[in-house]
Design an enzyme around this catalytic site. Structure first.
Site, mmCIF file in Angstrom:
data_model
loop_
_atom_site.group_PDB
_atom_site.id
_atom_site.type_symbol
_atom_site.label_atom_id
_atom_site.label_comp_id
_atom_site.label_asym_id
_atom_site.label_seq_id
_atom_site.Cartn_x
_atom_site.Cartn_y
_atom_site.Cartn_z
ATOM 1 C CD GLU A 130 1.956 22.946 30.474
ATOM 2 O OE1 GLU A 130 0.961 22.644 30.953
ATOM 3 O OE2 GLU A 130 2.000 23.434 29.419
ATOM 4 C CB CYS A 158 -12.061 23.766 26.357
ATOM 5 S SG CYS A 158 -10.310 23.177 25.397
ATOM 6 C CD GLN A 208 -9.699 27.599 32.590
ATOM 7 O OE1 GLN A 208 -10.284 27.981 31.776
ATOM 8 N NE2 GLN A 208 -9.286 26.356 32.638
ATOM 9 C CG ASP A 232 5.153 15.737 22.824
ATOM 10 O OD1 ASP A 232 3.989 16.090 22.928
ATOM 11 O OD2 ASP A 232 5.584 15.457 21.467
#
Length: 439
Positions: free
Chosen positions: A315, A395, A265, A342
């Site tokens: 992940e 986001c 971040q 995935d």
């Protein structure tokens, strides 16, 4: 030979119009109306009368601000002279608290149209209004180094950046002086700068091997500026200093190791506050299994593991899963399992949820977490045992809204929602939402 007639592609018509601005949308654009068209004008503020060059498409028109005819009392002078040319900051002409006000208002209006309403709006998470970026990605082309221009691929050379941490911004003049001396400029893809105290680092992404003279100049620059120097072509190589540099940051009493190309971040202050709020909202219990999806290098996983019985970290990038496990081990955390899979694959998602997590944290990239939210909603809608809480860090309000609708339709309620000012002075909108399921 038979000739096929192909009509010429119709050109979009443009016109200069004066119009009044009523609102700001979720992209930070002024919204007005002219001759039956809804017009979007970047750089314009509510209450202003502006002159804009409009290009119509259907019932919408995209505008380019030509002149502010009647300014809003909220308009302020931007701190940076590159505003309007550099594509980085879209809202420096508005005080930060008003930026957040309009972002929240635009999000509320968008959710109301979708029939989504949180039980509680939380105050926005805030950090410094300027000087907050601990990473910078700079474009390089034809002897220019800087940021992309508004609405084009052209590069605006910069000598400073108002939203970058000062330790990075002050490197820019020396980089501008260095670039013309390099013979292999066409081999420079882009440059990433990183500030993780006590280190500053520069990662030059290359499309081919640099001439030896160029590499020597990069090393000389790095030594003079006291910047750890890396290049990436076939793998990442450290060139200066001679001893290995370990990059990282501290969070929640934990030490995180970071590679020069790893995603982190950009706003360290907001990141720390974001993790604190996520832990408070999700409230993991000592007997619970928590699923951390899109876990990255463990920014949420490790703090969760300190509080839960176990954490299952999912992940899509193997290197990030490995980094997560290594960070866990370095901090003495043994109750974390990292899986690389995935998260858009329905079978992979079903296998994750078959582990019966008690709570889920989602922190996806801009495409969102549609497959996971569909699966969570399906379990809840069928009355099957499923996570009682889902915390979603987003986001991208557009894909979050889609995923939120899935969760709500599946029986979750939106308990809390709040903005995070991760990218002050820009149009970016980041948010955190907590969904709960009764029973």
């Amino acid at each position: 030979m038979v000739q096929i007639y192909k009509p010429k592609q119709r050109q979009q018509q443009s016109a200069v119009q004066d119009l009044s601005i009523q609102d700001l949308d979720l992209h930070g654009q002024g919204v007005g109306r002219s001759q039956g068209l809804v017009c979007f004008v970047p750089g314009a503020l509510p209450g202003e009368k502006v002159r804009a060059k409009l290009v119509a498409k259907g019932k919408l028109a995209q505008g380019r601000l030509q002149k502010v005819l009647e300014a809003s009392p909220e308009r302020i002078a931007p701190r940076c002279e590159y505003v309007g040319r550099c594509g980085g900051c879209q809202l420096q002409h508005l005080e930060r608290e008003r930026q957040l006000h309009y972002k929240e208002a635009a999000l509320k209006a968008d959710l109301e149209r979708a029939g989504i309403s949180p039980a509680q709006w939380a105050p926005a998470i805030k950090g410094p209004a300027f000087g907050y970026r601990r990473t910078l990605r700079l474009a390089i082309h034809e002897g220019k180094l800087g940021f992309r221009a508004v609405g084009s691929q052209n590069i605006i050379p910069i000598s400073h950046c108002a939203v970058a941490e000062p330790e990075l911004s002050k490197l820019l003049p020396s980089l501008q002086a260095l670039l013309p001396s390099l013979k292999g400029q066409r081999l420079l893809g882009h440059l990433e700068l990183l500030h993780l105290p006590p280190h500053r680092a520069a990662l030059w992404r290359l499309t081919g091997p640099l001439p030896k003279g160029d590499l020597a100049k990069l090393i000389h620059w790095a030594e003079a500026q006291q910047v750890a120097l890396f290049t990436q072509q076939d793998g990442i190589h450290q060139h200066w200093p001679q001893e290995a540099v370990q990059l990282g940051y501290e969070l929640d009493g934990l030490e995180f190791t970071v590679g020069p190309a790893d995603f982190i971040q950009v706003n360290g202050t907001v990141n720390a506050a974001m993790v604190d709020q996520a832990l408070a909202w999700l409230a993991p219990k000592a007997e619970e299994l928590v699923l951390d999806a899109y876990a990255g290098l463990g920014n949420f996983s490790l703090p969760l593991a300190k509080r839960a019985r176990a954490v299952l970290a999912a992940e899509g990038v193997a290197a990030m899963s490995e980094r997560n496990l290594a960070n866990a081990a370095a901090n003495g955390i043994a109750n974390l399992e990292a899986r690389t899979l995935d998260l858009d694959d329905e079978q992979a998602v079903a296998a994750l949820l078959a582990q019966r997590p008690d709570a889920v944290l989602l922190d996806p990239a801009r495409p969102g977490a549609e497959a996971l939210c569909q699966a969570l909603a399906g379990k809840a809608g069928q009355g099957k045992a499923g996570p009682s809480r889902v915390l979603y860090v987003s986001c991208n309000p557009s894909t979050w809204k889609r995923d939120a609708a899935l969760l709500v339709a599946g029986g979750y309620s939106l308990a809390r929602l709040g903005l995070m000012d991760m990218f002050s002075q820009t149009a970016h909108v980041e948010l955190m939402a907590l969904f709960i399921r009764e029973g």
